[in-house]
Design a protein around this motif. Structure first.
Motif, PDB file in Angstrom:
ATOM      1  N   CYS A   1      10.271   3.029   2.231  1.00 50.74           N
ATOM      2  CA  CYS A   1       9.569   3.936   3.189  1.00 50.74           C
ATOM      3  C   CYS A   1      10.119   3.748   4.591  1.00 50.74           C
ATOM      4  O   CYS A   1      10.266   4.724   5.349  1.00 50.74           O
ATOM      5  CB  CYS A   1       8.071   3.657   3.160  1.00 50.74           C
ATOM      6  SG  CYS A   1       7.280   4.240   1.648  1.00 50.74           S
ATOM      7  N   ASP A   2      10.379   2.522   4.917  1.00 54.83           N
ATOM      8  CA  ASP A   2      10.906   2.269   6.259  1.00 54.83           C
ATOM      9  C   ASP A   2      12.252   2.956   6.433  1.00 54.83           C
ATOM     10  O   ASP A   2      12.532   3.552   7.468  1.00 54.83           O
ATOM     11  CB  ASP A   2      11.035   0.749   6.438  1.00 54.83           C
ATOM     12  CG  ASP A   2      11.348   0.397   7.885  1.00 54.83           C
ATOM     13  OD1 ASP A   2      10.978   1.237   8.763  1.00 54.83           O
ATOM     14  OD2 ASP A   2      11.930  -0.666   8.146  1.00 54.83           O
TER      15      ASP A   2
ATOM     16  N   GLN B   1       8.871  -1.108  -1.824  1.00 55.14           N
ATOM     17  CA  GLN B   1       8.413   0.248  -1.441  1.00 55.14           C
ATOM     18  C   GLN B   1       8.325   0.392   0.086  1.00 55.14           C
ATOM     19  O   GLN B   1       8.709   1.409   0.656  1.00 55.14           O
ATOM     20  CB  GLN B   1       7.049   0.543  -2.073  1.00 55.14           C
ATOM     21  CG  GLN B   1       7.112   0.714  -3.585  1.00 55.14           C
ATOM     22  CD  GLN B   1       5.726   0.926  -4.188  1.00 55.14           C
ATOM     23  OE1 GLN B   1       4.737   0.970  -3.470  1.00 55.14           O
ATOM     24  NE2 GLN B   1       5.672   0.997  -5.532  1.00 55.14           N
TER      25      GLN B   1
ATOM     26  N   ILE C   1      13.243   5.607   4.751  1.00 57.42           N
ATOM     27  CA  ILE C   1      12.986   7.077   4.828  1.00 57.42           C
ATOM     28  C   ILE C   1      12.499   7.466   6.214  1.00 57.42           C
ATOM     29  O   ILE C   1      12.923   8.469   6.805  1.00 57.42           O
ATOM     30  CB  ILE C   1      11.968   7.473   3.742  1.00 57.42           C
ATOM     31  CG1 ILE C   1      12.602   7.310   2.351  1.00 57.42           C
ATOM     32  CG2 ILE C   1      11.515   8.919   3.930  1.00 57.42           C
ATOM     33  CD1 ILE C   1      11.606   7.467   1.205  1.00 57.42           C
ATOM     34  N   LEU C   2      11.575   6.676   6.726  1.00 54.39           N
ATOM     35  CA  LEU C   2      11.040   6.982   8.062  1.00 54.39           C
ATOM     36  C   LEU C   2      12.138   6.884   9.111  1.00 54.39           C
ATOM     37  O   LEU C   2      12.154   7.646  10.091  1.00 54.39           O
ATOM     38  CB  LEU C   2       9.894   6.017   8.388  1.00 54.39           C
ATOM     39  CG  LEU C   2       8.610   6.231   7.576  1.00 54.39           C
ATOM     40  CD1 LEU C   2       7.591   5.150   7.921  1.00 54.39           C
ATOM     41  CD2 LEU C   2       8.026   7.614   7.859  1.00 54.39           C
TER      42      LEU C   2
END
Length: 735
Positions: free
Chosen positions: A131-132, A127, A134-135
């Protein structure tokens, strides 16, 4: 697993999860392989040793820095548990083994917990990795947005600069356009203007409007010529030609109006009103053709000067033909006796000389109704055979002058555009000859005039007319009024001084038969003084008061001189009282009661009336009066004993008064009423005499009440004071 080494801090082993979080990715991969191998060997038994790759955390590694051991030892020695163990004397080797064993158990438990939660940790790791990613994409998007915003900001700034530049260019174009449009509008000469100026009559409204427009264009061209505007040369010739044509038409029109003044029987106010309607014509000439404007002004001045002179000269001569034929002459003075004889060739005197000293209805000429009333029409008066005194002719003549002067002054200011000294100078040019003719006429008439009331009325007419012109704010003939007053005032003072001198020179013995009735000279004075005082109330003059005071003194002296001609004091007093009463009555009828003349004659009348009362009481009651005065004097001095020898005198006085007082009072009343022509005055004197008699009789009672006379039998014969008052009231006349 590597065994625990002494000297390592307990904090180094407390959290397996924290150590795992600090591992590098390659260390994490080794750890995961080890974990998988351990999971495969879990079935074989817990006794099998677990092989772990701890990396930098492996204390058995040779890379361990020994220098730090001392620091850890010192830190462990400071631990409370270690210090407590040292104090109790516990065997450190045994205690360390025990602790190491406990730590191994704890470490194995921690590893099992970690292995148990490995799936969750793996999921969390995935996850975090997602997220990384996506960021990272969001960071790329934001970076793209930042670049876009930066480029948009630059574009906005560029647009703003372009907008400011365009706005400035627009303002410049608008400013240039307004100036150019005004310049073009003012310089362009429309065809309608040309046709109207050349062809339309000057009396049409279109001509006046186009003339205004032409004047504005010419002024604008003159203004632009100083700025060296090249376009002015294109229209200069056209405007000059239009100006010449307009000036020519205006000159002809105004000259025609001026020449119309010269026609006989012309009401010049009608052409003046027509000129005022086109007052801009002269303004146009004054601004564009001063020589023509000066020519028209001179023509107007010359024409109107002759018209006014001719009109007023004719009007004045016609007015003088309807003056009263009988006028005062140099011998018609206050002190001249009616019996004076004249030479054979001398003119007959006035039928009634007293009329020149009486105001009568003549004062109405300065009243509000007649002062500004219609002027006298000479031919109508001649047709009706009506005559007027000089002051009425003077009022009519000068009211016509006032009315025409106001109208002419306002016309000159309005049409010829003058104010202040310039307006006064132009007015003098128009009316100067007429005013000079008026002054010459007045000077010639006044030099031979001896009617002081007429002169004084003329003075007050001038004062009122001057106030009217000041109210209208027209200073045109202020200097003329002052000059006229300089002619009238000295003449009035001279005539008044002649009258004063005539009274001084009057000889009572040449006046013929004298009686006690009011003298005609005092009547003249009373009528004249009341006339002057009543006229002088509105505009008081100290010089007039002074001369009237001198005249009053001379009249008082004259009355005393005439009274001295009578043999008895009683007749003298009757004459004085009659004259004072007559003069006082006439003065109070016209003058103010608080005037000096009224106050002076009231004092004289009171004093002479009191003296006369004493005089008429003396014959019938003189004995009693004398006794009362003597007795009161003795009483004041304290000499009462001297009254004891007066018994017989007192008895005679008491009985004489009781028997004769009624007849004496009746005779006294009749005598007083015969002596005085004014019944009111006679009644007042009788009342005063009876009052004085009662006072004397009352004082007589008081004297008889004194000790030396109190026991006299004659006191019983005295009349009661109240009874006497009641009886005397019956003798009081009622008128």
């Amino acid at each position: 697993m590597s065994p625990w080494r002494p000297g390592c801090g307990g904090s180094e082993r407390r959290s397996g999860a924290g150590m795992m979080a600090a591992l590098r990715p390659d260390e994490e991969l080794g750890l995961r392989v080890t974990e998988m191998e351990e999971e495969e060997g879990m079935g074989r038994g817990e006794e099998q040793s677990l092989q772990l790759n701890l990396g930098d955390l492996d204390l058995t590694s040779d890379e361990f820095i020994l220098d730090e051991v001392d620091i850890h030892i010192q830190a462990n020695l400071e631990d409370s548990l270690v210090q407590e163990a040292l104090k109790t004397g516990v065997d450190l080797r045994q205690y360390s083994k025990q602790v190491e064993l406990e730590l191994q158990h704890i470490e194995h438990a921690s590893i099992r917990d970690y292995i148990k939660e490995s799936k969750n940790i793996t999921s969390l790791h995935n996850q975090i990795t997602a997220c990384d990613a996506i960021l990272e994409r969001m960071e790329q998007m934001l970076s793209s947005f930042q670049c876009d915003l930066s480029s948009i900001s630059c574009e906005i700034q560029t647009l703003q600069e372009q907008s400011v530049a365009m706005n400035l260019r627009l303002k410049n174009r608008q400013a240039v356009r307004s100036q150019l449009s005004q310049l073009v509008d003012e310089l362009v000469v429309p065809a309608a203007m040309i046709s109207t100026i050349l062809e339309a009559p000057v009396t049409e409204q279109d001509f006046l409007e186009q003339l205004h427009e032409l004047n504005n264009k010419m002024n604008y061209v003159k203004e632009q010529a100083f700025r060296e505007t090249m376009a002015c040369t294109d229209v200069h010739n056209v405007l000059d030609r239009l100006k010449v044509k307009a000036v020519t038409k205006i000159r002809e029109f105004i000259l025609q109006k001026i020449y119309s003044f010269r026609k006989p029987m012309t009401n010049y106010q009608i052409p003046q009103n027509a000129l005022l309607k086109y007052r801009f014509f002269y303004q146009f000439l004054l601004g564009n053709e001063r020589s023509v404007a000066q020519e028209l002004r001179e023509q107007y001045v010359e024409t109107m000067s002759k018209i006014y002179l001719s009109y007023f000269k004719s009007y004045t001569s016609r007015l003088m033909k309807i003056q009263y034929e009988e006028v005062a002459e140099k011998d018609d003075l206050m002190g001249v006796e009616d019996t004076a004889k004249k030479g054979f060739f001398s003119k007959p005197s006035l039928k009634n000389r007293n009329t020149i000293f009486t105001l009568g209805n003549r004062g109405s000429v300065i009243g509000g109704a007649e002062l500004e009333g219609p002027i006298i029409v000479p031919h109508a008066a001649q047709k009706s055979d009506v005559r007027y005194p000089f002051e009425s002719l003077f009022r009519s003549q000068h009211y016509a002058l006032l009315d025409n002067s106001c109208r002419e002054y306002l016309f000159l200011c309005d049409f010829f555009l003058v104010t202040g000294p310039s307006a006064q100078e132009l007015f003098n040019a128009v009316m100067g000859k007429t005013l000079a003719m008026f002054l010459k006429h007045m000077d010639g008439y006044v030099c031979d005039c001896y009617d002081s009331i007429a002169i004084f009325l003329c003075i007050h007419i001038v004062l009122r007319f001057r106030a009217i012109m000041a109210k209208r704010n027209v200073p045109a003939i202020d200097k003329y009024w002052d000059t006229l007053l300089e002619i009238l005032w000295p003449r009035f003072e001279y005539i008044l001084e002649l009258n004063i001198q005539s009274i001084q020179n009057t000889d009572p013995q040449r006046l013929g038969f004298l009686d006690t009735r009011p003298h005609y000279i005092t009547r003249r004075y009373a009528e004249f003084s009341s006339a002057i005082v009543s006229i002088n109330q509105t505009f008081p003059n100290e010089r007039t008061h002074t001369l009237l005071g001198q005249l009053q003194v001379e009249v008082e002296n004259f009355v005393l001189r005439v009274a001295a001609e009578f043999s008895s004091r009683k007749e003298q007093l009757i004459f004085l009282i009659n004259n004072y009463d007559m003069m006082l009555s006439v003065l109070m009828e016209r003058a103010v009661e608080e005037s000096k003349e009224v106050e002076g004659f009231q004092q004289l009348l009171s004093a002479r009336s009191q003296e006369f009362i004493e005089e008429i009481l003396s014959p019938p009651f003189g004995g009693m009066i004398a006794f009362v005065k003597e007795s009161e004097s003795l009483i004041e001095k304290g000499q009462l004993d001297r009254l004891r020898g007066e018994e017989a005198r007192v008895t005679q006085l008491v009985r004489g008064f009781s028997t004769t007082w009624k007849a004496s009072v009746e005779s006294l009343s009749q005598d007083v009423m015969r002596s005085f022509s004014n019944f009111k005055n006679g009644t007042s004197i009788i009342q005063g005499a009876l009052t004085q008699l009662i006072q004397y009789y009352h004082r007589f009672h008081k004297v008889l009440a004194q000790p030396p006379l109190r026991a006299l039998p004659a006191r019983a014969e005295l009349i009661n004071i109240h009874h006497l008052m009641v009886e005397l009231k019956k003798h009081k006349p009622n008128f």
